[in-house]
Design a protein around this motif. Sequence first.
Motif, PDB file in Angstrom:
ATOM      1  N   PRO A 279       0.878  -1.265   0.067  1.00 56.41           N
ATOM      2  CA  PRO A 279      -0.084   0.211   0.044  1.00 56.41           C
ATOM      3  C   PRO A 279       0.786   1.153  -0.246  1.00 56.41           C
ATOM      4  N   ASP A 280       2.176   1.166   0.149  1.00 54.27           N
ATOM      5  CA  ASP A 280       2.820   2.533   0.515  1.00 54.27           C
ATOM      6  C   ASP A 280       3.375   3.351  -0.588  1.00 54.27           C
ATOM      7  N   HIS A 281       2.991   3.110  -1.857  1.00 54.43           N
ATOM      8  CA  HIS A 281       3.544   3.862  -2.949  1.00 54.43           C
ATOM      9  C   HIS A 281       2.377   3.918  -4.051  1.00 54.43           C
ATOM     10  N   TYR A 282       2.670   5.099  -4.872  1.00 52.30           N
ATOM     11  CA  TYR A 282       1.843   5.059  -6.175  1.00 52.30           C
ATOM     12  C   TYR A 282       2.505   4.043  -6.934  1.00 52.30           C
ATOM     13  N   SER A 283       1.727   3.142  -7.645  1.00 51.05           N
ATOM     14  CA  SER A 283       2.047   1.978  -8.628  1.00 51.05           C
ATOM     15  C   SER A 283       1.917   2.420  -9.970  1.00 51.05           C
ATOM     16  N   PRO A 284       3.108   2.793 -10.649  1.00 56.83           N
ATOM     17  CA  PRO A 284       2.933   2.845 -12.059  1.00 56.83           C
ATOM     18  C   PRO A 284       2.764   1.590 -13.001  1.00 56.83           C
ATOM     19  N   SER A 285       2.991   0.589 -12.387  1.00 63.85           N
ATOM     20  CA  SER A 285       2.704  -0.756 -13.096  1.00 63.85           C
ATOM     21  C   SER A 285       2.907  -1.832 -12.158  1.00 63.85           C
ATOM     22  N   MET A 286       2.356  -2.991 -12.391  1.00 59.94           N
ATOM     23  CA  MET A 286       2.571  -4.137 -11.709  1.00 59.94           C
ATOM     24  C   MET A 286       4.010  -4.344 -11.652  1.00 59.94           C
ATOM     25  N   GLN A 287       4.978  -4.053 -12.614  1.00 59.18           N
ATOM     26  CA  GLN A 287       6.384  -4.121 -12.571  1.00 59.18           C
ATOM     27  C   GLN A 287       7.008  -3.632 -11.503  1.00 59.18           C
ATOM     28  N   HIS A 288       6.539  -2.282 -11.285  1.00 63.39           N
ATOM     29  CA  HIS A 288       7.392  -1.494 -10.489  1.00 63.39           C
ATOM     30  C   HIS A 288       6.952  -1.993  -8.984  1.00 63.39           C
ATOM     31  N   THR A 289       5.753  -2.251  -8.793  1.00 71.02           N
ATOM     32  CA  THR A 289       5.417  -2.761  -7.440  1.00 71.02           C
ATOM     33  C   THR A 289       6.060  -4.055  -7.143  1.00 71.02           C
ATOM     34  N   LEU A 290       6.303  -4.919  -8.276  1.00 74.99           N
ATOM     35  CA  LEU A 290       7.128  -6.230  -8.023  1.00 74.99           C
ATOM     36  C   LEU A 290       8.382  -5.753  -7.483  1.00 74.99           C
ATOM     37  N   TYR A 291       9.071  -4.888  -8.217  1.00 74.57           N
ATOM     38  CA  TYR A 291      10.237  -4.390  -7.827  1.00 74.57           C
ATOM     39  C   TYR A 291      10.486  -3.949  -6.385  1.00 74.57           C
ATOM     40  N   ARG A 292       9.637  -3.099  -6.192  1.00 68.44           N
ATOM     41  CA  ARG A 292       9.628  -2.489  -4.548  1.00 68.44           C
ATOM     42  C   ARG A 292       9.281  -3.656  -3.741  1.00 68.44           C
ATOM     43  N   LEU A 293       8.421  -4.729  -3.914  1.00 71.49           N
ATOM     44  CA  LEU A 293       8.166  -5.571  -3.001  1.00 71.49           C
ATOM     45  C   LEU A 293       9.487  -6.368  -2.883  1.00 71.49           C
ATOM     46  N   GLY A 294      10.235  -6.847  -4.063  1.00 72.08           N
ATOM     47  CA  GLY A 294      11.344  -7.378  -3.804  1.00 72.08           C
ATOM     48  C   GLY A 294      12.462  -6.765  -3.104  1.00 72.08           C
ATOM     49  N   GLU A 295      12.477  -5.577  -3.519  1.00 68.36           N
ATOM     50  CA  GLU A 295      13.389  -4.748  -2.504  1.00 68.36           C
ATOM     51  C   GLU A 295      13.286  -4.807  -1.073  1.00 68.36           C
ATOM     52  N   ALA A 296      12.028  -4.630  -0.783  1.00 69.05           N
ATOM     53  CA  ALA A 296      11.676  -4.703   0.699  1.00 69.05           C
ATOM     54  C   ALA A 296      11.799  -6.041   1.283  1.00 69.05           C
ATOM     55  N   VAL A 297      11.735  -6.954   0.687  1.00 69.41           N
ATOM     56  CA  VAL A 297      11.695  -8.322   1.265  1.00 69.41           C
ATOM     57  C   VAL A 297      13.052  -8.610   1.232  1.00 69.41           C
ATOM     58  N   LEU A 298      13.971  -8.334   0.545  1.00 68.17           N
ATOM     59  CA  LEU A 298      15.469  -8.418   0.496  1.00 68.17           C
ATOM     60  C   LEU A 298      15.832  -7.664   1.732  1.00 68.17           C
ATOM     61  N   ASP A 299      15.375  -6.560   1.841  1.00 68.71           N
ATOM     62  CA  ASP A 299      15.938  -5.691   2.870  1.00 68.71           C
ATOM     63  C   ASP A 299      15.832  -6.177   4.272  1.00 68.71           C
ATOM     64  N   ARG A 300      14.698  -6.721   4.351  1.00 65.73           N
ATOM     65  CA  ARG A 300      14.256  -7.167   5.851  1.00 65.73           C
ATOM     66  C   ARG A 300      14.647  -8.515   6.042  1.00 65.73           C
ATOM     67  N   CYS A 301      14.829  -9.475   5.039  1.00 70.83           N
ATOM     68  CA  CYS A 301      15.500 -10.842   5.089  1.00 70.83           C
ATOM     69  C   CYS A 301      17.164 -10.915   4.629  1.00 70.83           C
ATOM     70  N   PRO A 302      17.856 -10.536   5.303  1.00 75.52           N
ATOM     71  CA  PRO A 302      19.382 -10.620   4.987  1.00 75.52           C
ATOM     72  C   PRO A 302      19.646 -12.272   4.496  1.00 75.52           C
ATOM     73  N   GLU A 303      18.779 -13.294   5.150  1.00 76.29           N
ATOM     74  CA  GLU A 303      19.066 -14.436   4.805  1.00 76.29           C
ATOM     75  C   GLU A 303      19.029 -14.901   3.280  1.00 76.29           C
ATOM     76  N   MET A 304      17.771 -13.995   2.658  1.00 74.01           N
ATOM     77  CA  MET A 304      17.587 -14.184   1.147  1.00 74.01           C
ATOM     78  C   MET A 304      18.708 -14.028   0.281  1.00 74.01           C
ATOM     79  N   GLU A 305      18.833 -15.060  -0.986  1.00 75.42           N
ATOM     80  CA  GLU A 305      19.662 -14.377  -1.934  1.00 75.42           C
ATOM     81  C   GLU A 305      19.111 -13.676  -2.974  1.00 75.42           C
TER      82      GLU A 305
END
Lengths: 282, 282, 282, 282
Positions: free
Chosen positions: D211-237
């Motif tokens: 919910p936290d951003h204007y989504s100009p495309s599903m692609q961009h939201t995908l990228y932001r979700l991935g970024e957040a997930v990797l940020d909070r989960c250092p165990e992930m590759e």
Amino acid sequence: MTVKVKLGDNNYGKADVRLFKVFRDRPQHDIKDVQVRVAVTGDFEAAHSVGDNTGLVATDTMRNLVYALARDGLTGSIEAFGQHLAAELMARGPRVTGARVTLTEHTWARLMSGGQPHDHSFVRQMPKHTATVERTAGDTQVESGIDDLYLLKTTNSGWAGFHRDEFTTLPETHDRILATVVSARWTYRTPDCDHDDVWQRAYTALLDVFPDHYSPSMQHTLYRLGEAVLDRCPEMERVHFSFPNRHHILYPLERYGMTNPGTIFHADAEPYGVIEGWVERA
Amino acid sequence: MTVKVKLGDNNYGKADVRLFKVFRDRPQHDIKDVQVRVAVTGDFEAAHSVGDNTGLVATDTMRNLVYALARDGLTGSIEAFGQHLAAELMARGPRVTGARVTLTEHTWARLMSGGQPHDHSFVRQMPKHTATVERTAGDTQVESGIDDLYLLKTTNSGWAGFHRDEFTTLPETHDRILATVVSARWTYRTPDCDHDDVWQRAYTALLDVFPDHYSPSMQHTLYRLGEAVLDRCPEMERVHFSFPNRHHILYPLERYGMTNPGTIFHADAEPYGVIEGWVERA
Amino acid sequence: MTVKVKLGDNNYGKADVRLFKVFRDRPQHDIKDVQVRVAVTGDFEAAHSVGDNTGLVATDTMRNLVYALARDGLTGSIEAFGQHLAAELMARGPRVTGARVTLTEHTWARLMSGGQPHDHSFVRQMPKHTATVERTAGDTQVESGIDDLYLLKTTNSGWAGFHRDEFTTLPETHDRILATVVSARWTYRTPDCDHDDVWQRAYTALLDVFPDHYSPSMQHTLYRLGEAVLDRCPEMERVHFSFPNRHHILYPLERYGMTNPGTIFHADAEPYGVIEGWVERA
Amino acid sequence: MTVKVKLGDNNYGKADVRLFKVFRDRPQHDIKDVQVRVAVTGDFEAAHSVGDNTGLVATDTMRNLVYALARDGLTGSIEAFGQHLAAELMARGPRVTGARVTLTEHTWARLMSGGQPHDHSFVRQMPKHTATVERTAGDTQVESGIDDLYLLKTTNSGWAGFHRDEFTTLPETHDRILATVVSARWTYRTPDCDHDDVWQRAYTALLDVFPDHYSPSMQHTLYRLGEAVLDRCPEMERVHFSFPNRHHILYPLERYGMTNPGTIFHADAEPYGVIEGWVERA
């Protein structure tokens, strides 16, 4: 956020496009009933990382393309149409560098009327004809397949001689029911062939060979089916099968003082075995 | 709790019992592949209100009964077996006063081998044969049916002359695709008939009549199909159809400068029309 | 054809109409996500018997009506909207004399953001809210329900004291897993009530009472749940439950020299028991 | 037959094994509800080509193994159990050289009772926890994921600036509904981590960032979700998403003289867009 990320492999497209075509330019109408999925790959980095959609083809446009191209471009097999569609997807916008088209054709038989094939009425048949086209700048790969073909034999199948250890409780058997739902797909060594004719020969080979041998395992039947299909279809390079082993379990009627000489079975829904493999030319 | 309550209509039983029978007492094996649901009604008040299970038949016992009775009791149609099973369910324990048995038979065709019907190999067919038996102390009602029969015609169907108001945007048409999935069921006026033979005649009537007329509406085709089925099956009392109207919508190709003379359609998944009705003897 | 036939009970309409409404006239958006099915009954004899569509409302018009009426008419519960929609369907054309509206509402929870409820983002929840409205000239009946509510307890449930005969192999148990998927529906004695509030109280009652007692049978738990729901919802007239009994079967680990003290289960997919019944005010 | 063939890549195993475990060794019962698929690779040539089953582990034995190992080996995450199971599959018979285990965990929440968490009663929740373990002689790969997470926002999403050509009819929009069903999976750079804790952090990140951003495309939201997930989960590759774009189409109410200011939508079932991609550490 301190993490640094980048975009990896990605693609996008449209799924469940339901295309239906009627061929009216002949005494008897023909039909094509196809579920299509399209996807493209390419340079979509800016759209992902900064939300810049410049040059991106919309999935709505891809959907339109499926219907528009089908008008003149769907004249025979779904494999030929898939190649045409993949080429046109490659031409959408400046960023696309690859395309994948997945097609599932529902098969229909012509109804009879007064002993004659009716000219515009049809009844749906069971197996489906599938195809996938993968296209990049330098290369096109075509696969075809058969789905939802339910086969069953009541005898001439067994499962014995296998490894036993402390977790093995299954008794050996030389007479069981063998039941599966064929999911087959194959690649071509002769791309420019009559794909519908190959499909028909492959389908017939499956129906011919499934009953013709004692099956000591689903694995061996898979191999024999693969051999037969490759034998009858010189256009094929190799063939893959995925076989659920739909277990039919003898119901323990002896608890009620009855014998059960291979008569009454529970057709188990799950779990089920799965046997998968490629058969290739040697 | 101050509310005073009582038990109303109720029933219990077992669903998705997967029965499979092989007939080995003949040169060519025959098979029956049936999904069974059983339920009983009766005096189950004490079980509900005070948790007293005395006299209650377990659903596990009902399941056992399906398989055990099938051994000698499933010899012909599922309708005959359903009646037998319902009678035996009535005899389970002191509390049962009614039974309902619902059966869905998967149909299989015999594979051919060297031009001859193979003696133990089969391929699944599309339409299903259904049946329901309702039995109480004084009465038994049998219904039979056909499910999953997909029919389609590319022309000779229209929809015009209907009511128009401010919410009507659909244009009239005298040439459309008509597609449905037949779900039929019927009652009998001659209970002791050859149910499989009736089913076969009903099935053939549907295939014969669906293409044979201009269809001004799904409703009229429903009526004609009902008439034909009742004409060919004097054993039937009345027949009910439930027809989804699977809409095929002409795709607006004119947006790309193309004509679309009844050629390219979107086969819409939802929403869909539903037309249901009984046709009865006058 | 010599058979004489007539039309029996019949109806037609539109299924799987997917209506989604956003309420933007408030600081936080609200949403309604509803799958709608509509059907009408009336004097449709001529359409069936002779193909005369005069006065028939098209199912496409019914679909349009769902969306158009939702604009101003869907303001609160689906029960209220269903009644409004049924009344408008009755007014479509000269032939309609009855209407049935079936609604399935997907429930969504508001996402949180920084500890506050977000104003326009939602996540789908599991149970569904269902409703059916039946309307004729003189009468309107409303039913509501809950679907897809999965409940499970690992102990405090048994099945014993039941009838045993030659087909009974199930042992008695005083400690088993009880698992079901609640499908509930109820009628009202106070039609003009706050249906959403009743739904919420019924839902809470199910969650409260399912764990609070030893269950000697699914039947007894059904009764207790019905009692609690009627106690908390004086607006209700009676309530019906359909409970699949999702069997969890202790896996026979003793074959591998292991004990299995109520630990390892096979969650059987089929067959499953079904227990159904109404609980009514005494 | 003159064709010469050989066996290509192949595997076999058991699907839809439904494992349910109760942990009774604590004041409050815990549960694990897991659907398991297992498959092995190895030297299965003789079984395929000549029907020699020597050394082959039966899929029935694999099924037994799932339940037997779960007794003491399923103590925490499905990822840990999957690794244990894969190792034991490798030890079945002389021919196995690789194993793949796929697990889908249904999540359940504890019911409350009198304001306290109940000790043995649960209600099913929506998202699923998935995992895959691939093991060969020298290597083990673990993937985890989230399935069936439905997210929707009513505004703050658009789709504009994209490529237009003769097949583009979609108008640009800066205010649309964005709805999807998240299917995520990720690999690890820290294999020995607390997989359940990572899953929980990933799940929370998705709910926070969607919910936290204007989504100009599903692609961009995908990228932001991935970024957040990797940020909070250092165990992930790296993390992969597959997003169906569930289109909500403004219903054309102007045909009935009504405005539709972003209020009434048709929630289209098909076709749907699909956006897929990996987000990786830079």
